[in-house]
Write an enzyme that holds these catalytic residues in place. Structure first.
Site, PDB file in Angstrom:
ATOM      1  N   SER A   1       0.775  -1.013  -0.131  1.00  0.00           N
ATOM      2  CA  SER A   1       0.243   0.031  -0.113  1.00  0.00           C
ATOM      3  C   SER A   1       0.792   1.324   0.075  1.00  0.00           C
ATOM      4  O   SER A   1       0.535   2.354  -0.569  1.00  0.00           O
ATOM      5  CB  SER A   1      -0.850   0.208   1.220  1.00  0.00           C
TER       6      SER A   1
ATOM      7  N   GLY B   1     -30.170 -16.429  -9.333  1.00  0.00           N
ATOM      8  CA  GLY B   1     -30.116 -17.788  -8.550  1.00  0.00           C
ATOM      9  C   GLY B   1     -29.074 -18.791  -8.729  1.00  0.00           C
ATOM     10  O   GLY B   1     -27.820 -18.375  -9.024  1.00  0.00           O
TER      11      GLY B   1
ATOM     12  N   GLU C   1      -3.600  -2.188  -7.691  1.00  0.00           N
ATOM     13  CA  GLU C   1      -3.288  -0.968  -8.118  1.00  0.00           C
ATOM     14  C   GLU C   1      -3.678   0.011  -6.981  1.00  0.00           C
ATOM     15  O   GLU C   1      -4.281   0.863  -7.150  1.00  0.00           O
ATOM     16  CB  GLU C   1      -4.341  -0.638  -9.414  1.00  0.00           C
TER      17      GLU C   1
HETATM   18  C1  LIG Z   1      -3.380 -10.739  -7.990  1.00  0.00           C
HETATM   19  C2  LIG Z   1      -2.569  -9.775  -7.547  1.00  0.00           C
HETATM   20  C3  LIG Z   1      -1.543  -9.176  -8.470  1.00  0.00           C
HETATM   21  C4  LIG Z   1      -0.674  -8.171  -7.932  1.00  0.00           C
HETATM   22  N1  LIG Z   1       0.213  -7.865  -9.089  1.00  0.00           N
HETATM   23  C5  LIG Z   1       1.152  -6.871  -8.704  1.00  0.00           C
HETATM   24  C6  LIG Z   1       2.297  -6.553  -9.669  1.00  0.00           C
HETATM   25  O1  LIG Z   1       2.375  -7.181 -10.853  1.00  0.00           O
HETATM   26  N2  LIG Z   1       3.279  -5.816  -9.275  1.00  0.00           N
HETATM   27  C7  LIG Z   1       3.414  -5.322  -7.969  1.00  0.00           C
HETATM   28  O2  LIG Z   1       4.202  -4.497  -7.620  1.00  0.00           O
HETATM   29  N3  LIG Z   1       2.011  -5.735  -7.081  1.00  0.00           N
HETATM   30  C8  LIG Z   1       1.388  -6.595  -7.525  1.00  0.00           C
HETATM   31  N4  LIG Z   1       0.171  -6.691  -6.475  1.00  0.00           N
HETATM   32  C9  LIG Z   1       0.420  -6.206  -5.087  1.00  0.00           C
HETATM   33  C10 LIG Z   1      -0.655  -4.977  -5.014  1.00  0.00           C
HETATM   34  O3  LIG Z   1      -0.681  -3.959  -5.517  1.00  0.00           O
HETATM   35  C11 LIG Z   1      -0.755  -5.113  -3.273  1.00  0.00           C
HETATM   36  O4  LIG Z   1      -1.358  -6.190  -2.794  1.00  0.00           O
HETATM   37  C12 LIG Z   1      -1.676  -3.837  -2.791  1.00  0.00           C
HETATM   38  O5  LIG Z   1      -0.734  -2.803  -2.981  1.00  0.00           O
HETATM   39  C13 LIG Z   1      -1.573  -4.133  -1.139  1.00  0.00           C
HETATM   40  O6  LIG Z   1      -0.547  -4.598  -0.776  1.00  0.00           O
HETATM   41  P1  LIG Z   1      -0.290  -5.180   0.667  1.00  0.00           P
HETATM   42  O7  LIG Z   1      -1.004  -6.727  -0.052  1.00  0.00           O
HETATM   43  O8  LIG Z   1       0.944  -5.524   1.031  1.00  0.00           O
HETATM   44  O9  LIG Z   1      -1.384  -4.760   1.842  1.00  0.00           O
HETATM   45  P2  LIG Z   1      -0.884  -4.028   2.869  1.00  0.00           P
HETATM   46  O10 LIG Z   1      -0.096  -2.845   2.251  1.00  0.00           O
HETATM   47  O11 LIG Z   1      -0.628  -4.739   4.163  1.00  0.00           O
HETATM   48  O12 LIG Z   1      -2.394  -3.338   3.223  1.00  0.00           O
HETATM   49  C14 LIG Z   1      -3.543  -4.044   3.872  1.00  0.00           C
HETATM   50  C15 LIG Z   1      -4.795  -3.253   4.090  1.00  0.00           C
HETATM   51  O13 LIG Z   1      -4.615  -2.345   4.654  1.00  0.00           O
HETATM   52  C16 LIG Z   1      -5.613  -1.436   4.037  1.00  0.00           C
HETATM   53  N5  LIG Z   1      -4.713   0.046   4.198  1.00  0.00           N
HETATM   54  C17 LIG Z   1      -3.640   0.145   3.755  1.00  0.00           C
HETATM   55  N6  LIG Z   1      -3.249   1.431   3.879  1.00  0.00           N
HETATM   56  C18 LIG Z   1      -4.258   1.953   4.518  1.00  0.00           C
HETATM   57  C19 LIG Z   1      -4.324   3.195   4.983  1.00  0.00           C
HETATM   58  N7  LIG Z   1      -3.698   4.330   4.975  1.00  0.00           N
HETATM   59  N8  LIG Z   1      -5.523   3.689   5.660  1.00  0.00           N
HETATM   60  C20 LIG Z   1      -6.601   2.683   5.971  1.00  0.00           C
HETATM   61  N9  LIG Z   1      -6.472   1.406   5.512  1.00  0.00           N
HETATM   62  C21 LIG Z   1      -5.248   1.142   4.854  1.00  0.00           C
HETATM   63  C22 LIG Z   1      -6.015  -1.648   3.052  1.00  0.00           C
HETATM   64  O14 LIG Z   1      -7.429  -2.481   3.169  1.00  0.00           O
HETATM   65  C23 LIG Z   1      -5.142  -2.759   2.605  1.00  0.00           C
HETATM   66  O15 LIG Z   1      -5.873  -3.751   1.454  1.00  0.00           O
HETATM   67  C24 LIG Z   1      -0.687  -7.534  -6.859  1.00  0.00           C
HETATM   68  C25 LIG Z   1      -1.666  -8.109  -5.832  1.00  0.00           C
HETATM   69  C26 LIG Z   1      -2.390  -9.146  -6.197  1.00  0.00           C
HETATM   70  C27 LIG Z   1      -3.506  -9.355  -5.242  1.00  0.00           C
END
Ligand SMILES: Cc1cc2nc3c(=O)[nH]c(=O)nc-3n(C[C@H](O)[C@H](O)[C@H](O)COP(=O)(O)OP(=O)(O)OC[C@H]3O[C@@H](n4cnc5c(N)ncnc54)[C@H](O)[C@@H]3O)c2cc1C
Length: 388
Positions: free
Chosen positions: A137, A344, A368
């Site tokens: 994130s 359904g 994204e």
């Molecule tokens: C199928 C898939 C494909 C992907 N492909 C790519 C890729 O090609 N390249 C790449 O670089 N990344 C990729 N990603 C990564 C994706 O961009 C990240 O999963 C996403 O940015 C979230 O990061 P994280 O999973 O580490 O969640 P974290 O950063 O740990 O966040 C967890 C949750 O906390 C909450 N949160 C975070 N910040 C805040 C805030 N400030 N305030 C309130 N709530 C908050 C949100 O609900 C978030 O979902 C992919 C992810 C998936 C699932």
């Protein structure tokens, strides 16, 4: 903004709509419900068609041989291209070609020869490696992968998580920390060949997405020449951010296209299906779901086109792109969910596209940049200096 399509946009939208209905939907009748690729002969035939339509290489700038299309028209096309079962993650099964990693258009001539042109010719594939186990994130703070200079080379150690398609890639963009003290101004983007010693890739167990494995990457003393730095040292985060902001607009458009198709299917189905002696369409509970769908679709469409229009005109559009991503992914999820309910049992069967859309649309609130982060971006723009 003029809400009417120009004559040219109308013509292009009609052409893409016919293409999806006449070429893609019939093929999906025989494809596995989770497929994300066509048979090679179908692919070749359809690529010829999109070339004849003048739309092959959609995101490739005209100077590199792509069609001359503005972002509003591109958004309208993306809405049409996603109106089929694989539409969210494999719109038209890639038959409109792709630009690969947009950052490579900013590369040096040597980097373009080695990575960009082979990608445009379909000979090489790349991945985008930003997110890490420490968090996706807020990558500017979370990136722990380190690159240390050693003569003319850089030695990279660390890892990435959730990276799409790295298992099938020839190279990728790896964002690494090159100055520990400078936060977002201490991250550099490296172009890395996947056969570099010290590069390890592992597929992650399937996610909700039908195909396209996400992967985990490990870098162990991976030696990369300084000539493989993309852009400037310590300015990698600007490259990542620019791409992510632009990308949010077609990302939103894909969700809208799926919602439109789901609603179209529901509107056809409910007058035919009878329960308790009357068609479903006569029930207010059903009518209200259709009404709420229509409002969700319209809101998401206009907010997304507004973002595209601002970007087209060279105005700031970070807030608008965040709104488009947020509204379209949430609206798309609600519309697919309501349509599933109206169908359904059939709604959850793999015979129809709803179950795939339902799974894949869920990822869109996280991928994204999670929607909470989009809200954070919008709040920061609204409150400006008072937040800093
Ligand atoms: C199928 C898939 C494909 C992907 N492909 C790519 C890729 O090609 N390249 C790449 O670089 N990344 C990729 N990603 C990564 C994706 O961009 C990240 O999963 C996403 O940015 C979230 O990061 P994280 O999973 O580490 O969640 P974290 O950063 O740990 O966040 C967890 C949750 O906390 C909450 N949160 C975070 N910040 C805040 C805030 N400030 N305030 C309130 N709530 C908050 C949100 O609900 C978030 O979902 C992919 C992810 C998936 C699932």
């Amino acid at each position: 903004m003029d809400l009417n399509l120009t004559e040219e946009q109308d013509m292009i939208v009609g052409m893409v709509r016919r293409y999806v209905r006449e070429e893609i939907l019939p093929l999906e009748l025989d494809l596995d419900p989770d497929a994300d690729e066509l048979q090679p002969e179908d692919r070749e035939r359809l690529v010829e068609k999109t070339k004849e339509m003048g739309l092959y290489g959609l995101d490739i700038p005209p100077t590199y041989g792509g069609p001359d299309i503005d972002l509003v028209t591109r958004t309208l096309i993306a809405i049409e291209m996603s109106q089929h079962r694989a539409g969210l993650y494999a719109p038209c099964y890639g038959t409109f070609g792709g630009a690969g990693l947009a950052q490579l258009f900013e590369a040096t001539d040597e980097q373009k020869e080695k990575y960009l042109y082979p990608t445009l010719r379909g000979e090489k594939r790349g991945f985008f490696g930003l997110s890490e186990p420490s968090g996706g994130s807020d990558p500017a703070r979370a990136i722990q992968t380190k690159a240390v200079q050693d003569g003319d080379d850089w030695i990279i150690n660390g890892g990435k998580l959730w990276i799409s398609g790295a298992d099938k890639a020839d190279y990728g963009l790896v964002f690494a920390r090159t100055d520990a003290d400078k936060g977002r101004n201490g991250v550099t983007c490296f172009v890395v060949d996947t056969d570099t010693p010290g590069f390890h890739v592992r597929r992650i167990v399937h996610t909700l997405r039908s195909a396209h494995y996400a992967t985990e990457l490990q870098f162990e003393d991976m030696r990369v020449p300084a000539g493989n730095i993309l852009g400037e040292l310590n300015r990698g985060f600007a490259i990542a951010n620019d791409r992510l902001t632009r990308q949010r607009i077609p990302y939103a458009a894909g969700c809208i296209g799926v919602a439109i198709k789901a609603q179209e299917m529901a509107l056809e189905y409910v007058p035919q299906r009878e329960t308790f002696g009357a068609p479903l369409s006569t029930r207010q509970a059903i009518q209200w779901m259709l009404v709420d769908n229509e409002i969700d679709i319209r809101q998401a469409t206009w907010i997304t086109l507004d973002a595209a229009n601002k970007a087209n005109q060279g105005q700031p559009f970070r807030k608008e792109a965040a709104m488009a991503k947020l509204v379209a992914t949430e609206a798309g999820g609600r519309v697919v969910d309501r349509c599933m309910q109206m169908f359904g049992g059939l709604g959850v069967a793999k015979d129809l596209p709803f179950e795939r859309w339902y799974r894949e649309m869920r990822i869109r609130r996280i991928g994204e940049g999670p929607n909470e982060v989009q809200r954070h971006v919008i709040a920061r723009e609204l409150l400006g200096a008072s937040l800093r």
